[in-house]
Design a protein around this motif. Structure first.
Motif, mmCIF file in Angstrom:
data_model
loop_
_atom_site.group_PDB
_atom_site.id
_atom_site.type_symbol
_atom_site.label_atom_id
_atom_site.label_comp_id
_atom_site.label_asym_id
_atom_site.label_seq_id
_atom_site.Cartn_x
_atom_site.Cartn_y
_atom_site.Cartn_z
ATOM 1 N N THR A 52 0.877 -1.183 0.000
ATOM 2 C CA THR A 52 0.000 0.000 0.000
ATOM 3 C C THR A 52 0.910 1.227 0.000
ATOM 4 O OG1 THR A 52 -0.078 -0.233 2.400
ATOM 5 C CG2 THR A 52 -1.994 -1.060 1.196
ATOM 6 N N LEU A 53 1.536 1.438 -1.133
ATOM 7 C CA LEU A 53 2.598 2.436 -1.247
ATOM 8 C C LEU A 53 2.153 3.828 -0.795
ATOM 9 C CD1 LEU A 53 5.456 3.050 -2.286
ATOM 10 C CD2 LEU A 53 4.492 3.178 -4.588
ATOM 11 N N GLY A 54 0.954 4.244 -1.218
ATOM 12 C CA GLY A 54 0.449 5.572 -0.844
ATOM 13 C C GLY A 54 1.417 6.658 -1.264
ATOM 14 N N LEU A 55 1.802 7.490 -0.307
ATOM 15 C CA LEU A 55 2.731 8.577 -0.614
ATOM 16 C C LEU A 55 4.177 8.146 -0.389
ATOM 17 C CD1 LEU A 55 1.770 11.703 -1.260
ATOM 18 C CD2 LEU A 55 0.072 10.007 -0.714
ATOM 19 N N GLY A 56 4.389 6.846 -0.167
ATOM 20 C CA GLY A 56 5.751 6.327 -0.070
ATOM 21 C C GLY A 56 6.407 6.533 1.280
ATOM 22 N N GLY A 57 5.622 6.835 2.309
ATOM 23 C CA GLY A 57 6.190 7.106 3.636
ATOM 24 C C GLY A 57 6.902 5.889 4.227
ATOM 25 N N HIS A 65 1.594 -0.196 -10.601
ATOM 26 C CA HIS A 65 0.165 0.030 -10.388
ATOM 27 C C HIS A 65 -0.547 -1.329 -10.337
ATOM 28 C CE1 HIS A 65 -3.883 1.610 -12.059
ATOM 29 N NE2 HIS A 65 -3.832 1.771 -10.759
ATOM 30 N N VAL A 66 -0.703 -1.850 -9.133
ATOM 31 C CA VAL A 66 -1.285 -3.197 -8.958
ATOM 32 C C VAL A 66 -2.198 -3.164 -7.738
ATOM 33 C CG1 VAL A 66 -0.736 -5.630 -8.447
ATOM 34 C CG2 VAL A 66 0.839 -4.293 -9.843
ATOM 35 N N ASN A 67 -3.277 -3.915 -7.824
ATOM 36 C CA ASN A 67 -4.158 -4.107 -6.675
ATOM 37 C C ASN A 67 -3.550 -5.214 -5.808
ATOM 38 O OD1 ASN A 67 -6.303 -4.808 -4.998
ATOM 39 N ND2 ASN A 67 -7.781 -4.205 -6.560
ATOM 40 N N PHE A 68 -3.491 -5.016 -4.487
ATOM 41 C CA PHE A 68 -2.812 -6.062 -3.703
ATOM 42 C C PHE A 68 -3.557 -7.396 -3.716
ATOM 43 C CE2 PHE A 68 -4.434 -3.616 0.254
ATOM 44 C CZ PHE A 68 -5.471 -4.504 0.537
ATOM 45 N N GLY A 104 -6.515 1.145 3.948
ATOM 46 C CA GLY A 104 -7.343 2.355 3.960
ATOM 47 C C GLY A 104 -6.919 3.379 2.925
ATOM 48 N N VAL A 105 -7.183 4.642 3.244
ATOM 49 C CA VAL A 105 -6.915 5.727 2.286
ATOM 50 C C VAL A 105 -5.750 6.590 2.750
ATOM 51 C CG1 VAL A 105 -8.965 6.417 0.968
ATOM 52 C CG2 VAL A 105 -8.889 6.834 3.423
ATOM 53 N N SER A 106 -5.136 7.289 1.800
ATOM 54 C CA SER A 106 -4.055 8.208 2.168
ATOM 55 C C SER A 106 -4.627 9.616 2.275
ATOM 56 C CB SER A 106 -2.955 8.178 1.115
ATOM 57 O OG SER A 106 -3.391 8.847 -0.042
HETATM 58 C C1 LIG Z 1 -2.951 4.545 4.309
HETATM 59 S S1 LIG Z 1 -2.370 4.714 2.674
HETATM 60 C C2 LIG Z 1 -0.716 4.149 2.757
HETATM 61 C C3 LIG Z 1 0.221 5.216 3.203
HETATM 62 C C4 LIG Z 1 1.684 4.814 3.169
HETATM 63 N N1 LIG Z 1 1.989 3.793 4.140
HETATM 64 C C5 LIG Z 1 2.573 6.032 3.442
HETATM 65 O O1 LIG Z 1 3.214 6.056 4.485
HETATM 66 O O2 LIG Z 1 2.612 6.928 2.601
HETATM 67 C C6 LIG Z 1 -3.162 3.378 1.891
HETATM 68 C C7 LIG Z 1 -2.847 3.239 0.415
HETATM 69 O O3 LIG Z 1 -3.232 1.926 0.050
HETATM 70 C C8 LIG Z 1 -3.800 1.954 -1.216
HETATM 71 N N2 LIG Z 1 -4.659 0.780 -1.330
HETATM 72 C C9 LIG Z 1 -5.806 0.529 -0.672
HETATM 73 N N3 LIG Z 1 -6.304 -0.648 -1.054
HETATM 74 C C10 LIG Z 1 -5.425 -1.178 -1.950
HETATM 75 C C11 LIG Z 1 -5.379 -2.379 -2.692
HETATM 76 N N4 LIG Z 1 -6.360 -3.295 -2.609
HETATM 77 N N5 LIG Z 1 -4.328 -2.591 -3.490
HETATM 78 C C12 LIG Z 1 -3.328 -1.672 -3.599
HETATM 79 N N6 LIG Z 1 -3.341 -0.509 -2.940
HETATM 80 C C13 LIG Z 1 -4.372 -0.259 -2.125
HETATM 81 C C14 LIG Z 1 -4.542 3.259 -1.289
HETATM 82 O O4 LIG Z 1 -4.719 3.653 -2.627
HETATM 83 C C15 LIG Z 1 -3.605 4.184 -0.503
HETATM 84 O O5 LIG Z 1 -2.725 4.828 -1.371
#
Ligand SMILES: C[S@@+](CC[C@H](N)C(=O)[O-])C[C@H]1O[C@@H](n2cnc3c(N)ncnc32)[C@H](O)[C@@H]1O
Length: 314
Positions: free
Chosen positions: A39-44, A88-91, A112-114
């Protein structure tokens, strides 16, 4: 990297990052770690592990293309050094990645969401800013928006969504108000207005949170089939037969329960060991710095190598 004002606003504070790093430090022992940030999000998380473990490499995936774009910008230097790659992949689909690449030492899931998704009004996730009621994490791949769900579902189904995924006590009242709305609800503020109109004032005053928060959360989880994707990835991870650390940070009791039962099942099947008998939660100081972390629960599991004797002493 210099962030634009808009990018700075979207900044996401990684939740329970210290605990994630500590677990990786304690439960992996190779110098050339391979980590999958699911869940890469913003890459944190990715940035922190790339900094902390100088010879590790990270594959980061996200179902949101905008997250891929932003994290690639942030982690460009690591990408140039071939230590970071984003896809760009769904987990729910990581089976293909697992089967076609060398073993990963750790898998990180921060569900969840970022903040980026919540902050951009055009994504339609936020009850605080006006935008089309979209809520798709993958707008180019998924077709049904939150507005479509409201329009196409009957009252009973909507009430069930609000209850199951938002634990909204007034789910039926709100579902009925939505269905009575004279014109279809297409924007976030229209939905907020309908919810405000449906809930009695004294109830709203006592809620202690935004009256639309639970309904927005429920719709988001439903639109993105978040629990379905979690179940799919749990099935895939069950097949892992090498030593690997699995970390889940979840923000909803439904998700946490799925993870908890999967870990119990894996341990019962002698696949490895639960590292967190009780879920870890954010420290007082993290809560002070980042109130949004308040619902986080972290669970970790260590798969053993099914071909080797289990020698972990932690
Ligand atoms: C809470 S954020 C992650 C933040 C990240 N750990 C960071 O520090 O920047 C969750 C991310 O998971 C992604 N996400 C949620 N469900 C997903 C899925 N089924 N497959 C891939 N990514 C998913 C969302 O799009 C979002 O970018």
């Amino acid at each position: 990297m210099i962030l634009s004002k808009r990018d700075r606003k979207m900044n996401h504070i990684p939740v329970m990052l210290n605990e994630v790093i500590e677990l990786i430090t304690a439960h992996t022992n190779k110098s050339h770690l391979r980590i999958l940030d699911a869940t890469l999000g913003l890459g944190g998380y990715s940035e922190a592990v790339l900094e902390k473990f100088p010879d590790c490499s990270v594959l980061g995936i996200d179902r949101d293309e905008e997250a891929i774009r932003l994290s690639r910008e942030r982690l460009k230097d690591y990408e140039d050094d071939s230590r970071f790659e984003a896809r760009h992949v769904n987990f729910g689909d990581i089976g293909e990645i697992i089967n076609s690449s060398k073993p990963f030492d750790a898998f990180m899931f921060d569900l969840g969401v970022s903040n980026m998704q919540l902050t951009l009004p055009e994504r339609g996730f936020s009850f605080n800013s006006d935008g089309l009621l979209d809520m798709r994490m993958n707008p180019s791949g998924d077709s049904r928006t939150a507005a479509d769900v409201l329009r196409e579902s009957d009252e009973k189904t909507l009430a069930k969504i609000f209850w199951d995924y938002g634990e909204e006590r007034f789910s039926r009242l709100i579902a009925s108000a939505i269905k009575r709305s004279k014109t279809p609800i297409t924007t976030t503020s229209e939905l907020v207005n309908v919810i405000r109109g449906a809930l009695p004032q004294p109830v709203q005053r006592k809620m202690g949170t935004h009256p639309a928060r639970r309904v927005f959360q429920a719709l988001r989880i439903f639109v993105n089939d978040e629990t379905g994707e979690l179940e799919r990835v749990i099935m895939t991870l069950s097949e892992i037969n090498y030593e690997a650390l699995i970390i889940f940070v979840s923000y909803h009791s439904l998700e946490d329960r799925l993870v908890k039962y999967a870990f119990r099942q894996w341990q019962g099947d002698d696949k490895g060991k639960i590292l967190t008998r009780h879920p870890l939660t954010p420290s007082e100081s993290e809560l002070e710095d980042n109130y949004k972390s308040r619902s986080a629960k972290l669970r970790a599991f260590l798969f053993k190598n099914s071909n080797a004797k289990f020698l972990i002493s932690h």
